[in-house]
Design a protein around this motif. Structure first.
Motif, short mmCIF file in Angstrom:
data_model
loop_
_atom_site.label_atom_id
_atom_site.label_comp_id
_atom_site.label_asym_id
_atom_site.label_seq_id
_atom_site.Cartn_x
_atom_site.Cartn_y
_atom_site.Cartn_z
N MET A 1 0.72 -1.08 0.07
CA MET A 1 0.03 -0.08 0.06
C MET A 1 0.93 1.30 0.09
O MET A 1 1.84 1.45 0.71
CB MET A 1 -1.05 -0.09 1.20
CG MET A 1 -1.70 1.14 1.11
SD MET A 1 -2.71 1.29 2.74
CE MET A 1 -3.79 -0.46 2.80
N ASP A 2 0.45 2.37 -0.69
CA ASP A 2 1.26 3.45 -0.81
C ASP A 2 1.36 4.02 0.51
O ASP A 2 0.45 3.97 1.44
CB ASP A 2 0.54 4.51 -1.72
CG ASP A 2 0.68 4.05 -3.32
OD1 ASP A 2 -0.22 4.49 -4.05
OD2 ASP A 2 1.54 3.11 -3.52
N ASP A 3 2.41 4.80 0.93
CA ASP A 3 2.64 5.55 2.12
C ASP A 3 1.49 6.22 2.36
O ASP A 3 0.84 6.37 3.66
CB ASP A 3 3.79 6.34 2.16
CG ASP A 3 5.19 5.35 2.24
OD1 ASP A 3 5.10 4.20 2.59
OD2 ASP A 3 6.10 5.94 2.16
N TYR A 4 0.79 7.31 1.64
CA TYR A 4 -0.21 8.11 2.05
C TYR A 4 -1.47 7.21 2.42
O TYR A 4 -2.09 7.72 3.17
CB TYR A 4 -0.42 9.00 0.68
CG TYR A 4 -1.27 8.46 -0.40
CD1 TYR A 4 -2.58 8.75 -0.27
CD2 TYR A 4 -0.69 8.07 -1.32
CE1 TYR A 4 -3.51 8.40 -1.27
CE2 TYR A 4 -1.41 7.74 -2.51
CZ TYR A 4 -2.83 7.64 -2.44
OH TYR A 4 -3.62 7.20 -3.52
N ARG A 5 -1.42 6.21 1.76
CA ARG A 5 -2.80 5.18 1.96
C ARG A 5 -2.76 4.77 3.49
O ARG A 5 -3.86 4.57 4.06
CB ARG A 5 -3.20 4.29 0.93
CG ARG A 5 -3.74 5.01 -0.44
CD ARG A 5 -4.03 4.03 -1.30
NE ARG A 5 -4.34 4.53 -2.51
CZ ARG A 5 -4.34 3.99 -3.84
NH1 ARG A 5 -3.62 2.90 -3.98
NH2 ARG A 5 -4.79 4.73 -4.91
N ARG A 6 -1.57 4.29 3.67
CA ARG A 6 -1.33 3.62 4.96
C ARG A 6 -1.70 4.93 6.08
O ARG A 6 -2.55 4.58 7.24
CB ARG A 6 0.04 3.23 5.10
CG ARG A 6 0.38 1.85 4.71
CD ARG A 6 1.51 1.27 5.20
NE ARG A 6 2.81 2.02 4.90
CZ ARG A 6 3.58 1.82 3.89
NH1 ARG A 6 3.14 0.70 3.18
NH2 ARG A 6 4.63 2.24 3.73
N ILE A 7 -1.14 6.10 5.89
CA ILE A 7 -1.37 7.19 6.86
C ILE A 7 -2.97 7.43 6.84
O ILE A 7 -3.71 7.57 8.02
CB ILE A 7 -0.69 8.23 6.49
CG1 ILE A 7 0.91 8.05 6.77
CG2 ILE A 7 -1.14 9.26 7.53
CD1 ILE A 7 1.64 9.16 5.87
N GLU A 9 -5.37 5.45 6.21
CA GLU A 9 -6.03 4.43 7.11
C GLU A 9 -5.97 4.62 8.59
O GLU A 9 -7.09 4.26 8.96
CB GLU A 9 -5.50 3.17 6.52
CG GLU A 9 -5.75 2.24 5.19
CD GLU A 9 -6.92 1.90 5.14
OE1 GLU A 9 -7.85 1.92 6.21
OE2 GLU A 9 -7.70 1.99 4.03
N SER A 10 -4.66 4.96 9.07
CA SER A 10 -4.53 5.07 10.47
C SER A 10 -5.52 6.35 11.03
O SER A 10 -6.18 5.99 12.03
CB SER A 10 -3.19 5.48 10.80
OG SER A 10 -2.75 6.69 10.20
#
Length: 445
Positions: A1-7, A9-10
């Motif tokens: 998952m792209d970094d921005y999507r992980r953030i 999601e959090s």
């Protein structure tokens, strides 16, 4: 998952768990980037992803806030809400309507006349309904050709068919920066990209259309020049003429939504000023009621066949019984009588809103069934909507009308048409008192 999507999601998990409550303000994007140790561009993508999911909303000059609630699956303003006072949907039913409409239908319910309504009918309807609707749409300065009028089940289907006719998948459709929410849903389903275009007190800015078209070609523009939803404004004659001339120069088509035009004596429609470039769409839903409606579209001759194909392929055709009923209501004067009553009713409701919300920053037209309310400090639109809902009143935040990830104004739209006048009066008094308080006083966390 792209970094921005992980953030993203959090943050979405924090919102779902209640760790970030409705109305909570997120840090400015640059501050967020520093806190997370990420690039500013990554922070922008995080915020855009949260907005795309409907978890946050931006307000011009104020910041980005957690939404009051998870957005419904249905598009805004598409279904009646489960509240005591609904100021979201804006439709009226006058007390005398049922008896008046029933009287018109009495002849249609005889076996001999009902038999004519049983077979299917094409998108062109019947000669009688084409003539009746042409008369309904006619103005002293314009009259559509009955042969160019096609029919759908309702106005939203007419809009969808017009968009499908003019804009291919992946194509760009210009819309007013604040637009009818259902258009956003239609565009998403048709794979059409909406391009928000700046507006002022007179409506859509012609130079904004030209600039957007230069950046990447627009296939069409959708707008409501008369009693605009949600602002209630009507485009003056000089702006309509300038816009019509520009559209001709650019070779861009326009979808003119005239659904509220029955309430006022507006300037010449764009369909008269740019007849070769305009599809005018309208319906009986506001004139009569959402449950008794037919949609129609008047198209230029070179687009009639394409529009007919779009209606058929979208399965948006009207049924024969509805067309025959509409013909009777139009011919015997029932629609004209109801229209006159609704004009009086809308003016009375606007006056009531001005009185009950005196001192508040309202924008509308004396003839409109809705008004735009710029909220006072320290209220934010999403928080105000949540506080109103706790009091059993549904209002619509500006974000429902905002296109894409654009920041929404700190405002709400009030639909004035549906509640009985005493109920509306009480609801407006409640909202006025709420606006004079603060979110802390109102118990909004």
């Amino acid at each position: 998952m792209d970094d921005y999507r992980r953030i993203a999601e959090s943050i979405a998990a924090d919102i779902a768990a209640g760790r970030l409550a409705a109305g909570h303000r997120l840090p400015p994007q640059r501050t967020f980037a520093r806190q997370r140790g990420i690039a500013n561009s990554t922070a922008a993508r995080v915020y855009a992803e949260l907005a795309r999911r409907g978890l946050v909303t931006g307000e011009v000059g104020r910041g980005t806030f957690v939404r009051a609630a998870t957005p419904p699956l249905e598009p805004a303003l598409a279904e009646p809400g489960d509240v005591r006072v609904d100021l979201e949907l804006s439709f009226s039913v006058l007390p005398q309507q049922p008896a008046l409409l029933a009287g018109s239908l009495a002849g249609l319910l005889r076996p001999d006349t009902l038999a004519t309504a049983l077979p299917p009918v094409g998108v062109a309807g019947t000669p009688a309904v084409r003539e009746a609707v042409a008369g309904l749409l006619s103005r002293p300065d314009w009259a559509p050709d009955p042969r160019q009028i096609l029919f759908t089940g309702n106005g939203r289907q007419a809009i969808a068919a017009a968009i499908a006719t003019l804009v291919p998948v992946g194509g760009r459709l210009g819309v007013e920066a604040l637009t009818y929410p259902v258009v956003k849903a239609i565009a998403g389903r048709l794979g059409v990209t909406l391009v928000p275009l700046p507006i002022d007190q007179d409506g859509l800015l012609p130079e904004a259309v030209a600039e957007a078209h230069r950046a990447a070609p627009l296939r069409a523009v959708y707008l409501q020049p008369t009693l605009h939803n949600p602002l209630g404004t009507t485009m003056p004659a000089h702006r309509r003429a300038a816009l019509a001339d520009l559209l001709d120069q650019l070779g861009v088509y326009v979808i003119e939504d005239a659904v509220w035009s029955f309430l006022t004596d507006a300037p010449t429609p764009l369909a008269a000023l740019a007849p070769s470039r305009t599809i005018l769409v309208d319906s009986l839903s506001k004139r009569l009621a959402p449950g008794l409606t037919v949609g129609f579209a008047a198209a230029p001759p070179q687009l009639t066949d394409q529009l007919a194909t779009a209606i058929r392929s979208g399965t948006w055709t009207a049924n024969r019984f509805a067309l025959d009923a509409a013909t009777r209501w139009l011919v015997d004067g029932a629609v004209a009588t109801i229209t006159a009553g609704k004009r009086r009713d809308a003016r009375a409701r606007q006056e009531l809103a001005r009185t009950r919300l005196a001192g508040q920053l309202l924008h509308s037209d004396p003839d409109a069934y809705h008004c735009w309310w710029e909220l006072p400090e320290p209220w934010r639109a999403e928080t105000f909507v949540a506080a109103a809902a706790r009091r059993g009143i549904a209002v619509t935040p500006a974000a429902a009308f905002t296109v894409g990830t654009s920041h929404a104004p700190n405002a709400v739209r009030l639909g004035l048409a549906a509640p009985p006048l005493p109920t509306l009066s009480g609801a407006l008094d409640t909202l006025a008192a709420l606006a004079r308080s603060s979110p802390e006083d109102a118990g909004v966390e």
